[in-house]
Enzyme design. Sequence first.
Site, PDB file in Angstrom:
ATOM      1  N   GLU A 223      -2.022 -11.896 -13.489  1.00  0.00           N
ATOM      2  CA  GLU A 223      -3.766 -11.689 -14.349  1.00  0.00           C
ATOM      3  C   GLU A 223      -3.713 -12.991 -15.245  1.00  0.00           C
ATOM      4  OE1 GLU A 223      -5.269  -9.473 -13.353  1.00  0.00           O
ATOM      5  OE2 GLU A 223      -4.181  -8.184 -12.720  1.00  0.00           O
TER       6      GLU A 223
ATOM      7  N   HIS B 199     -10.068   1.047  -4.718  1.00  0.00           N
ATOM      8  CA  HIS B 199     -10.277  -0.852  -4.598  1.00  0.00           C
ATOM      9  C   HIS B 199     -11.097  -1.247  -4.151  1.00  0.00           C
ATOM     10  CE1 HIS B 199      -6.147  -2.133  -6.706  1.00  0.00           C
ATOM     11  NE2 HIS B 199      -6.447  -3.539  -5.495  1.00  0.00           N
TER      12      HIS B 199
END
Length: 751
Positions: A479, A610
């Site tokens: 991330e 997703h």
Amino acid sequence: MATAVDEPNPLLQDFEFPPFDVVEDKHVRPGIRTLLKNLESDLEELERTVEPSWPKLVEPLEKITDQLAIVWSMINHLKAVKDSPELRAAIEEVQPEKVKFQLRLGQSKPIYDAFKAIQDSPQWSSLSDAQRRQIKEAVLKGVALDDDKREQFNKIEQELERLSQKFEENVLDATKKFEKLIIDKKDIEGLPATSLGLAAQTAASRGHEDATAENGPWIITLDAPSFMSVMQHAKNRGLREEIYRAYVTRASSGDLNNTAIIDEILKLRMEKAKLLNYNNYAEVSMATKMATVEKAEELLEKLRIASWDAAVQDMEDLKIFSKNQGAMEAHDLTHWDTGFWAERLRESKYDINEEELRPFFSLPMVMDSLFNLAKTLFGIDIEPADGLAPVWNNDVKFYRVKDSSGSPIAYFYFDPYSRPSEKRGGAWMDEVVSRSRVLSRNGKAPRLPIAHMVCNQTPPVGDKPSLMTFREVETVFHEFGHALQHMLTMQDEGLVAGIRGIEWDAVELPSQFMENWCYHRETLMGIAKHYETGESLPEEVYLKLLAARTFRAGSLSLRQLRFASLDLELHTKYIPGASESIYDVDQRISKKTQVIPPLPEDRFLCGFSHIFAGGYAAGYYSYKWAEVLSADAFSAFEDAGLDNGKAVQEIGHKFRETILALGGGKAPLEVFVEFRGREPSPEALLRHNGLFTSHQAIYYLGSREAKACVLIGDGSGGVGAGGKFKQMLVIHDIEKTGIVAINIVHYISQS
């Protein structure tokens, strides 16, 4: 005295840092409606005065789009990290109004005509790449459609937004709804102390005030830290089965059933594609990506072939191992067994116990080491800035990023811990604001970018800090890679700065690139210090972690290939309402991509956020596409020598100046070539994953001048005998090392 009516709405105030601490559901309806009314007025003024020039067209357009993006992302972010029924209801009510304005903006004929006039004029040649690339998406927003078709297009967009929101809410609610109360300690045998502490903490938060890690009671949830711990460590096979079945059937029954929503989403996406004169939705998706449908399918099939035999062998290894351990189910290993026995095999093979390693990965040490790496590679300093910006939870940390001169260049929030009652699962990074020249706060320097990073790792238990699994460490690095691309952009055109405007199949490059550093000796040893004693991770454990990197690589690869192939199939060939259901498609795809096919009742698709609630529709292949890019990018450092500090810094600087700095202002293939000096190759990915065959290895040997490789075999045969190789080491100075042998069975050291 001011009444509640007179109180200023925080969503409408001018702010440098969003007022996350004071925004409530009561602000959403009036705030968004007032904002939309103001923006509608600004849009009408722009349409009235628009001219085909950059200052008269794109700069006012950026101001309009940016205001909406910042405020909407603020409330949407709060919904993801601090969910409540009231906030959810407020967002749902104003969402259609927000989508209506976005469609009005995206389909503005005067704005589109001005863009076309620029494109057709001599000034087009003087525009930068970044400026030209901003025009490409207008047609995909329906601007060129006739009135009746545009009206139909807009209805589809509204409904798709609503359905995606409902899909995600159903997943969150279904996840929150499930809990398994355990009273007898023998039913939870095998779970490590950290997991028992979390399960007791969850129980205490749900009314069992006297719950302790030692004596319970314990509550298991479907939140990732709890679910994964049961799958990997619970000796109770019945418990594993119950939790697994609950997980793969989330949001597939009753009021929370996503099945009909999925079919409707797929139907509407196909209709949208037809309106835009595309054959299917995948083609619409690919219009703004590096790949084409054919290229994506070609890559997935290459990787499937490279992964299949290794995955079959993975399963055989598990069966043999579990049988030798006296497991009754050895001949019939199934989904709720593979995680458990894979973890036991990994512990046995590499003598690594993930849970026993947690004390070496405390969150404060991980973050310090991550920031030191960023300083080495990219020449930046990161320092705590808690108190400078409001936060949504006391656990959230705020940081300032400085360049080598000491000047601030960006900021970011970090929200690390799981909060199942209000925070959605997974890990993600997103923008808060982007870098922008037009939206400069002082009229001189560009506005600085701000990002947020969100994870769901195990929170501190008692007096202990958050002790992380190695996988959680990789997730933080991942991330942070996204955040770096947003924060280190040097792109001043706000609409394509940072992560904005980057083709979706290239956006995972920096994140997956950063994961590679978790296996770099100096980096990992800097992280891995025992939180109580300060003892470093033993060298032999590091070498085992390195060797274990390719453990079950074939199986893990096939898992991603199942998701990616299923996504493309649903968005190219699937016809809602036909005889084959979405679950039939999943079963069919899984026969080619899974050694053990899914259970007949598997409803994984009902939780596949997703592609049904995120940005990965007809784009899940992007993870694999970007893995090729990221592995190849990291191989630039390997080629130069990871122990060559000067070379690493030089290449890191080049990576920053290209991959991280150029944002969406330049085509990603051009950016990659600027960094690497050539187009990407899948060699490095296959090598990192230990999926080279002997034929590929020989090809690799011949593809690098003045270098040799040590091929690490698995005992199945050497070069020319059809053997597979677990690892390949690039030796840069063959004379100095004196290594001349090939077909070495065990991993020895790093290149």
